[in-house]
Design a protein around this motif. Structure first.
Motif, mmCIF file in Angstrom:
data_model
loop_
_atom_site.group_PDB
_atom_site.id
_atom_site.type_symbol
_atom_site.label_atom_id
_atom_site.label_comp_id
_atom_site.label_asym_id
_atom_site.label_seq_id
_atom_site.Cartn_x
_atom_site.Cartn_y
_atom_site.Cartn_z
ATOM 1 N N ARG A 84 0.839 -1.197 0.104
ATOM 2 C CA ARG A 84 -0.039 0.031 0.120
ATOM 3 C C ARG A 84 0.704 1.230 0.080
ATOM 4 O O ARG A 84 1.701 1.550 1.005
ATOM 5 N N ASN A 86 0.009 5.156 -0.738
ATOM 6 C CA ASN A 86 -0.879 5.814 0.417
ATOM 7 C C ASN A 86 -2.325 5.696 -0.017
ATOM 8 O O ASN A 86 -2.976 6.633 0.461
ATOM 9 N N GLY A 87 -2.568 4.534 -0.691
ATOM 10 C CA GLY A 87 -3.791 4.137 -0.778
ATOM 11 C C GLY A 87 -4.754 5.134 -1.638
ATOM 12 O O GLY A 87 -5.904 5.188 -1.348
ATOM 13 N N SER A 94 -5.154 -1.027 -4.221
ATOM 14 C CA SER A 94 -3.909 -1.356 -3.224
ATOM 15 C C SER A 94 -4.549 -2.109 -1.977
ATOM 16 O O SER A 94 -3.929 -2.315 -0.937
ATOM 17 N N GLY A 156 4.050 3.670 -5.865
ATOM 18 C CA GLY A 156 2.485 3.725 -6.356
ATOM 19 C C GLY A 156 2.515 4.304 -7.943
ATOM 20 O O GLY A 156 1.972 3.902 -8.456
ATOM 21 N N THR A 157 3.194 5.540 -8.022
ATOM 22 C CA THR A 157 2.917 6.128 -9.212
ATOM 23 C C THR A 157 3.879 4.977 -10.284
ATOM 24 O O THR A 157 3.552 5.013 -11.385
ATOM 25 N N SER A 159 4.026 2.127 -10.456
ATOM 26 C CA SER A 159 3.473 0.851 -10.716
ATOM 27 C C SER A 159 2.495 1.023 -11.640
ATOM 28 O O SER A 159 1.931 0.438 -12.396
ATOM 29 N N GLY A 162 2.747 7.883 -13.809
ATOM 30 C CA GLY A 162 3.042 8.980 -13.094
ATOM 31 C C GLY A 162 3.152 9.967 -14.385
ATOM 32 O O GLY A 162 4.236 10.199 -15.122
ATOM 33 N N TRP A 361 -12.829 15.258 0.738
ATOM 34 C CA TRP A 361 -11.522 14.424 0.423
ATOM 35 C C TRP A 361 -11.594 13.074 1.030
ATOM 36 O O TRP A 361 -12.031 12.107 0.436
ATOM 37 N N TYR A 464 -6.244 4.284 -18.067
ATOM 38 C CA TYR A 464 -5.170 4.671 -16.995
ATOM 39 C C TYR A 464 -5.566 4.237 -15.615
ATOM 40 O O TYR A 464 -6.695 4.487 -15.492
ATOM 41 N N LEU A 465 -4.671 3.694 -14.955
ATOM 42 C CA LEU A 465 -5.085 3.017 -13.839
ATOM 43 C C LEU A 465 -6.427 2.206 -13.912
ATOM 44 O O LEU A 465 -7.386 2.442 -13.206
ATOM 45 N N ALA A 499 -0.382 -8.036 -4.883
ATOM 46 C CA ALA A 499 -1.238 -6.936 -5.328
ATOM 47 C C ALA A 499 -2.707 -7.655 -6.047
ATOM 48 O O ALA A 499 -3.062 -7.249 -7.239
HETATM 49 C C1 LIG Z 1 -5.615 13.282 -5.806
HETATM 50 C C2 LIG Z 1 -5.170 12.490 -6.679
HETATM 51 C C3 LIG Z 1 -4.387 13.033 -7.662
HETATM 52 C C4 LIG Z 1 -3.902 11.980 -8.637
HETATM 53 N N1 LIG Z 1 -2.962 12.739 -9.584
HETATM 54 C C5 LIG Z 1 -2.338 11.926 -10.467
HETATM 55 C C6 LIG Z 1 -1.532 12.586 -11.536
HETATM 56 O O1 LIG Z 1 -1.419 13.987 -11.659
HETATM 57 N N2 LIG Z 1 -0.808 11.764 -12.412
HETATM 58 C C7 LIG Z 1 -0.855 10.465 -12.322
HETATM 59 O O2 LIG Z 1 -0.136 9.701 -12.976
HETATM 60 N N3 LIG Z 1 -1.592 9.847 -11.315
HETATM 61 C C8 LIG Z 1 -2.272 10.666 -10.423
HETATM 62 N N4 LIG Z 1 -3.038 9.806 -9.356
HETATM 63 C C9 LIG Z 1 -3.264 8.552 -9.393
HETATM 64 C C10 LIG Z 1 -1.969 7.886 -8.613
HETATM 65 O O3 LIG Z 1 -0.898 7.695 -9.526
HETATM 66 C C11 LIG Z 1 -2.679 6.560 -8.389
HETATM 67 O O4 LIG Z 1 -3.483 6.583 -7.272
HETATM 68 C C12 LIG Z 1 -1.619 5.527 -7.783
HETATM 69 O O5 LIG Z 1 -2.187 4.452 -7.187
HETATM 70 C C13 LIG Z 1 -0.524 6.386 -6.732
HETATM 71 O O6 LIG Z 1 -1.172 6.170 -5.519
HETATM 72 P P1 LIG Z 1 -0.512 5.783 -4.139
HETATM 73 O O7 LIG Z 1 1.020 5.950 -3.986
HETATM 74 O O8 LIG Z 1 -1.272 6.028 -3.020
HETATM 75 O O9 LIG Z 1 -0.502 4.094 -4.463
HETATM 76 P P2 LIG Z 1 -1.732 3.032 -3.852
HETATM 77 O O10 LIG Z 1 -2.917 3.496 -4.588
HETATM 78 O O11 LIG Z 1 -1.527 2.834 -2.294
HETATM 79 O O12 LIG Z 1 -1.219 1.593 -4.742
HETATM 80 C C14 LIG Z 1 -1.397 1.583 -5.852
HETATM 81 C C15 LIG Z 1 -1.279 0.191 -6.831
HETATM 82 O O13 LIG Z 1 0.478 0.271 -6.660
HETATM 83 C C16 LIG Z 1 0.831 -0.570 -5.914
HETATM 84 N N5 LIG Z 1 1.836 -0.174 -5.071
HETATM 85 C C17 LIG Z 1 2.153 0.544 -4.159
HETATM 86 N N6 LIG Z 1 3.352 0.689 -3.621
HETATM 87 C C18 LIG Z 1 3.985 -0.059 -4.452
HETATM 88 C C19 LIG Z 1 5.068 -0.400 -4.248
HETATM 89 N N7 LIG Z 1 6.078 0.413 -3.544
HETATM 90 N N8 LIG Z 1 5.916 -1.272 -5.286
HETATM 91 C C20 LIG Z 1 4.909 -1.947 -5.995
HETATM 92 N N9 LIG Z 1 3.684 -1.979 -5.948
HETATM 93 C C21 LIG Z 1 3.149 -0.829 -5.261
HETATM 94 C C22 LIG Z 1 -0.477 -1.317 -5.010
HETATM 95 O O14 LIG Z 1 -0.323 -2.708 -4.618
HETATM 96 C C23 LIG Z 1 -1.499 -1.064 -5.983
HETATM 97 O O15 LIG Z 1 -1.585 -1.968 -6.512
HETATM 98 C C24 LIG Z 1 -3.847 10.633 -8.426
HETATM 99 C C25 LIG Z 1 -4.566 10.044 -7.477
HETATM 100 C C26 LIG Z 1 -5.257 10.778 -6.652
HETATM 101 C C27 LIG Z 1 -6.079 10.290 -5.536
#
Ligand SMILES: Cc1cc2nc3c(=O)[nH]c(=O)nc-3n(C[C@H](O)[C@H](O)[C@H](O)COP(=O)(O)OP(=O)(O)OC[C@H]3O[C@@H](n4cnc5c(N)ncnc54)[C@H](O)[C@@H]3O)c2cc1C
Length: 511
Positions: A84, A86-87, A94, A156-157, A159, A162, A361, A464-465, A499
């Motif tokens: 996880r 930042n969920g 996640s 997270g990004t 994966s 980004g 939020w 995407y996502l 995952a």
């Molecule tokens: C408010 C907001 C703004 C956003 N803006 C953008 C943006 O501008 N551009 C963009 O590209 N995306 C954006 N996103 C999407 C973002 O890239 C995804 O939410 C992504 O999941 C990253 O969030 P997270 O770090 O909380 O990962 P999580 O949501 O916690 O995890 C996402 C996935 O990655 C896996 N994962 C997490 N950490 C790791 C790790 N260290 N190694 C391997 N797998 C892992 C998890 O198991 C899950 O499958 C945004 C999301 C939100 C909510």
């Protein structure tokens, strides 16, 4: 430990005593901690649509801890584990229902080391906003490619991809890392680069967490500017907007440092309409400037130019004038502010603070939809989706801006449409406050409608996502990359323990 969780699988109502928790810790011999039961946080995500019950939340304190957890899970008959970040996933990606969650944030500060003059090693669990602050304040350096919002983790990004307004020049964040440390689904801790363990390196980038857990990333840097001229201009016609924004991104180095765009409603609606464009309370959107020929929606080109303190301000004016010269926006509808570089990159944090104060939020669902749409079909998409289905907006930003395929490495696991140029479309929905159920359901139904219409019309697009319900849909999503994805899974996570919230593969039971 495994017996404990397997008993839970049979009877998860079983009470979990402190003794159990400590015996798990002992048998795993972690430096970090395990929290059983009270795992509400790990059972939900930013999307707020799905919730599950994981058995435990593990806060590792080293890659070795992560490896121990993964190995232990792989020895069980059917447990799974999700990293996880930042969920901030939308559809439960996640999460691990009746599985284990590894909270990567607990290792967020483990690494921070500038390597040479162009790279920084950071933890997979680090927040991008912390990476920004340390890079800029301590070294005057900064990563080159960002997301709009920085409360996301590096792992997270990476994966996913980004993406933000710098991607036209530098590619997504997945194109801006040179080395990763990964714990695979077999529990091996491996360093990988373009030339060492390269299949793992490229697999993990955009790999939706399927092949390993990123514990460290080496991120490319550039010299950080001090200030940013941040500009928004308005278009009434999509043809002119897309022509100009495509011109700006195709100029690459001879362009702005950031190029994005969004669609807004041609009305006085506070959230979806004209008031969403000005960047400063002192600025006012004069609707009398909108030509009478304008339709239900308008378009905003958003650009930014970096500059250093102490430079000649008239040079910034001259460059901006040159770059905007000849573009077809409505002359009188131009807004600009000068902000610090960090203030610019942290711009969504201010929106987050406001949304938090309004209960929009953490406390409300966000049925967001993100798509990549090929340039070939973006005008049809505009007509069908923005001008019709979404003509009243989505209660939040509707981003649309182009990206260049040649900045995306096709060896990674990210899937994009055909063609040299494609658009990212992000429908960042915030349901109105009030009774939640029906409004959210309507938004989800509208997302399905958009996807259905695009498929029916033969629009070349990818989620995407991504989020799918069936194996067939995943196969279609990956298209000719599916075989490679499956082969990577077999190599790095053969029992499909990682995952599970992505719902791509099913855990292979232990014989
Ligand atoms: C408010 C907001 C703004 C956003 N803006 C953008 C943006 O501008 N551009 C963009 O590209 N995306 C954006 N996103 C999407 C973002 O890239 C995804 O939410 C992504 O999941 C990253 O969030 P997270 O770090 O909380 O990962 P999580 O949501 O916690 O995890 C996402 C996935 O990655 C896996 N994962 C997490 N950490 C790791 C790790 N260290 N190694 C391997 N797998 C892992 C998890 O198991 C899950 O499958 C945004 C999301 C939100 C909510």
């Amino acid at each position: 430990m495994i017996e404990y969780f397997e008993r839970l699988l049979q009877n998860d109502a079983e009470s979990k005593s402190k003794d159990d928790v400590s015996s798990i810790c002992k048998s795993l011999d972690l430096q970090g901690s395990i929290e059983c039961g009270a795992t509400v946080l790990a059972g939900k995500d930013f999307g707020g649509i799905h919730s599950v019950k994981p058995f435990a939340l593990i806060r590792p304190s080293s890659p070795d801890d992560v490896a121990r957890v993964v190995k232990a899970v792989s020895r069980s008959s059917n447990l799974t584990v999700a990293a996880r970040g930042n969920g901030h996933s939308i559809n439960g990606q996640s999460m691990a229902d009746r599985g284990l969650i590894v909270d990567m944030r607990s290792m967020g500060d483990d690494h921070f080391e500038v390597v040479g003059s162009h790279c920084v090693d950071v933890s997979g669990g680090a927040l991008w906003e912390d990476v920004l602050k340390r890079c800029v304040l301590e070294y005057g350096l900064a990563p080159r490619s960002w997301t709009d919002y920085l409360g996301l983790t590096v792992g997270g990004t990476l994966s996913n991809a980004g993406v933000s307004g710098q991607a036209f020049r530098f590619g997504p964040q997945t194109s801006n890392v040179t080395e990763l440390e990964v714990v695979t689904g077999k529990g091996d801790v491996l360093t990988c680069t373009e030339s060492e363990n390269s299949e793992l390196f490229f697999g993990v980038l955009g790999g939706l967490g399927q092949f390993g857990i990123i514990t460290r990333a080496r991120v490319l840097l550039e010299s950080a500017p001090d200030m940013v001229r941040w500009i928004r201009v308005v278009y009434t016609e999509f043809e002119e907007f897309s022509r100009d924004i495509e011109l700006l991104v195709s100029r690459e180095d001879d362009s702005f440092d950031y190029v994005e765009g969004f669609v807004f409603v041609n009305s006085d609606d506070q959230i979806n309409g004209w008031p969403s464009v000005p960047m400063d309370p002192a600025q006012r959107f004069d609707q009398n400037r909108i030509p009478g020929t304008a339709g239900s929606v308008l378009y905003c080109l958003e650009v930014a130019l970096h500059y250093k303190n102490g430079g000649d301000p008239s040079i910034v004016d001259t460059i901006v004038r040159k770059l905007l010269g000849g573009l077809g926006f409505v002359e009188e509808l131009k807004f600009q502010v000068d902000v610090s570089y960090m203030g610019f990159l942290l711009r969504v944090k201010r929106a987050e603070e406001d949304a938090k104060a309004n209960g929009m939020w953490e406390d409300c669902p966000h049925p967001w939809l993100n798509l990549f749409v090929s340039k070939r079909d973006i005008a049809d998409f505009d007509h069908m989706v923005f001008k019709n289905i979404l003509k009243r907006g989505v209660g939040g930003p509707m981003l649309v801006y182009p990206l260049l395929r040649n900045k995306w490495d096709n060896r990674t696991s990210v899937v994009i449409p055909e063609g040299e140029l494609f658009y990212i479309v992000a429908l960042l929905r915030f349901p109105p406050l009030g009774p939640k159920g029906p409004e959210v359901e309507k938004m989800i139904a509208q997302n399905h409608e958009i996807i259905k219409c695009c498929s029916k019309k033969g629009i070349d697009f990818k989620q995407y996502l991504p989020h799918y319900q069936s194996h067939e849909e995943w196969k279609r999503h990956f298209g000719n990359q599916w075989t490679r994805f499956v082969e990577r899974k077999a190599s790095f996570d053969p029992m499909a323990i990682l995952a599970p919230g992505q719902k791509i593969f099913t855990r292979t039971p232990q014989p």
